[in-house]
Enzyme design. Structure first.
Site, PDB file in Angstrom:
ATOM      1  N   LYS A 163       0.799  -1.235   0.000  1.00 63.58           N
ATOM      2  CA  LYS A 163       0.000   0.000   0.000  1.00 63.58           C
ATOM      3  C   LYS A 163       0.829   1.281   0.000  1.00 63.58           C
ATOM      4  CE  LYS A 163      -1.575  -2.380   3.123  1.00 63.58           C
ATOM      5  NZ  LYS A 163      -2.129  -3.319   4.069  1.00 63.58           N
ATOM      6  N   GLY A 179      -2.404 -13.929  10.780  1.00 58.13           N
ATOM      7  CA  GLY A 179      -1.747 -13.309   9.620  1.00 58.13           C
ATOM      8  C   GLY A 179      -2.469 -12.092   9.086  1.00 58.13           C
ATOM      9  N   GLU A 213      -0.511  -6.121  10.342  1.00 61.06           N
ATOM     10  CA  GLU A 213       0.719  -5.636   9.707  1.00 61.06           C
ATOM     11  C   GLU A 213       1.908  -6.003  10.595  1.00 61.06           C
ATOM     12  OE1 GLU A 213       0.772  -3.869   6.606  1.00 61.06           O
ATOM     13  OE2 GLU A 213      -1.222  -4.718   6.698  1.00 61.06           O
ATOM     14  N   ASP A 220      -3.307   1.797   8.328  1.00 61.92           N
ATOM     15  CA  ASP A 220      -3.578   0.886   7.209  1.00 61.92           C
ATOM     16  C   ASP A 220      -4.873   1.303   6.496  1.00 61.92           C
ATOM     17  OD1 ASP A 220      -3.310  -1.854   5.824  1.00 61.92           O
ATOM     18  OD2 ASP A 220      -5.305  -1.935   6.702  1.00 61.92           O
ATOM     19  N   LYS A 259      -5.507   2.819   2.574  1.00 62.93           N
ATOM     20  CA  LYS A 259      -6.512   2.315   1.627  1.00 62.93           C
ATOM     21  C   LYS A 259      -7.468   3.426   1.193  1.00 62.93           C
ATOM     22  CE  LYS A 259      -6.053  -2.280   3.581  1.00 62.93           C
ATOM     23  NZ  LYS A 259      -6.449  -3.137   4.705  1.00 62.93           N
ATOM     24  N   GLY A 273      -5.468 -11.775   4.941  1.00 62.51           N
ATOM     25  CA  GLY A 273      -5.266 -13.223   5.047  1.00 62.51           C
ATOM     26  C   GLY A 273      -4.304 -13.728   3.992  1.00 62.51           C
TER      27      GLY A 273
HETATM   28  N1  HSE Z   1      -3.367  -5.518   8.185  1.00 63.44           N
HETATM   29  C1  HSE Z   1      -4.311  -5.426   7.140  1.00 63.44           C
HETATM   30  C2  HSE Z   1      -5.714  -5.672   7.686  1.00 63.44           C
HETATM   31  C3  HSE Z   1      -3.958  -6.425   6.074  1.00 63.44           C
HETATM   32  O1  HSE Z   1      -5.815  -6.093   8.836  1.00 63.44           O
HETATM   33  O2  HSE Z   1      -6.683  -5.411   7.006  1.00 63.44           O
HETATM   34  C4  HSE Z   1      -4.623  -6.206   4.769  1.00 63.44           C
HETATM   35  O3  HSE Z   1      -4.284  -4.971   4.215  1.00 63.44           O
END
Ligand code: HSE
Length: 344
Positions: free
Chosen positions: A127, A208, A211, A222, A226, A323
């Site tokens: 990103k 997973g 970040e 994050d 976006k 994921g």
């Molecule tokens: N860490 C981000 C989330 C991963 O939890 O959405 C996907 O961008």
């Protein structure tokens, strides 16, 4: 048509992609005429290996599972750094999956530019550079005659960027609003079940979703990245990080969540960008929304986005936001699209 792929970054997403490529190899060839070799993998922690004839990718997965690195790969050239891998390998598509940095975009920004400079297509889930410099990078890719694909930067493999730019083309998109971060949505959902913030964050990390530095999730960075991508790639804006108001979820307590529940409401971290008096306004903030709001029903790591359009009204997409396989898949969808375009 056969494509030579180089993976820069071999963490959760890179491994998810490789698992999918192995599982689907036959189907991809049969249904889409898509054939591939992974010729290089370069990861700052796990090591680097290059073989112009193609690597045995199942072996790479086993090595990481056993040793946490790929140093023991039996053949190939070892030790190339990411830039050498991008510029000197015989890959025609670079898959850039290094860590996200929303302040400078580096090292990914340099990786992108090196790929374009050497005439290689680029697919990324990263990103940072996209949020900071999409326009400049897209122009550079166009000038060099290569493709620049970013589906996985927003809502993992759930179609958002390609949906908005290809399928919704011709609409005026007036507003985009929704849940853009899986980790925080997972934490809020678990807290509502009575789990502590710390325990829920730990689980999100184990699954997973989070970040590398989870502040990026819980402080709203994050989601901000976006929102910036949506503002600049889809809405045609030129916003900078400092133009987006941002607040994360760290101030929300179990008590706040209980109170919301008693009032028939639910906390969600909402990202939004909208056209207002000829400019684009964007923000990320926690909102207490009524449980009757469709976004309130979106729990766990699932994300959702509503596009407000002039020709179709509201279009909502709900799906995975993070994921291993979900983000791995985002790369596959972009690879297939590059393949389709090159076939023409
Ligand atoms: N860490 C981000 C989330 C991963 O939890 O959405 C996907 O961008």
């Amino acid at each position: 048509m056969k494509h030579n792929l180089a993976l820069v970054g071999f963490g959760v997403v890179g491994q998810g992609l490789v698992e999918i490529l192995i599982e689907k190899a036959e189907d991809l060839k049969k249904r889409h005429g898509f054939d591939y070799s992974v010729v290089a993998v370069s990861d700052i922690q796990k090591g680097s290996v290059y073989d112009e004839k193609g690597l045995e990718i199942q072996k790479l997965l086993s090595l990481v599972a056993e040793n946490g690195n790929i140093e023991g790969y039996p053949r190939g050239i070892k030790g190339w750094d990411s830039l050498k891998t991008i510029t000197e390998s015989n890959a025609d598509i670079i898959v850039e999956l290094s860590f996200t940095n929303i302040e400078t975009g580096e090292p990914a920004m340099s990786h992108f530019k090196a790929a374009f400079e050497t005439g290689k297509h680029l697919v990324t889930t990263n990103k940072g550079p996209v949020a900071l410099a999409y326009k400049e990078l897209a122009e550079m890719a166009e000038e060099k005659g290569v493709q620049f694909r970013i589906e996985g930067t927003v809502m993992s493999g759930t179609p958002v960027v390609n949906l908005a730019t290809l399928c919704l083309a011709g609409n005026d998109i007036r507003e985009i609003r929704g849940i853009l971060n899986g980790t925080t949505n997972y934490i809020l959902t678990e807290m509502e079940k009575g789990q502590s913030y710390e325990a829920a964050l730990k689980q999100a990390q184990e699954l997973g979703y989070a970040e590398a530095v989870p502040d990026a999730d819980v402080e709203g960075w994050d989601a901000l990245a976006k929102v910036l991508i949506l503002s600049n790639v889809v809405m045609g804006g030129a916003l900078k990080v400092s133009d987006v108001e941002r607040e994360g979820i760290t101030k929300i307590t179990l008590e706040d969540i209980r109170k919301a529940k008693d009032a028939g409401k639910r906390w969600k971290l909402i990202g939004q960008t909208r056209k207002e008096n000829g400019s684009i306004k964007a923000k990320v903030s926690p909102e207490m929304i009524p449980t009757s709001d469709p976004l309130a029903g979106v729990g766990g790591a699932t994300n959702a986005l509503t596009f407000d359009t002039d020709l179709l009204g509201q279009v909502t997409v709900v799906g995975a936001g993070a994921g291993k396989r979900e983000t791995g898949y985002s790369v596959l969808t972009d690879l297939l699209d590059i393949h389709r375009t090159l076939k023409k």
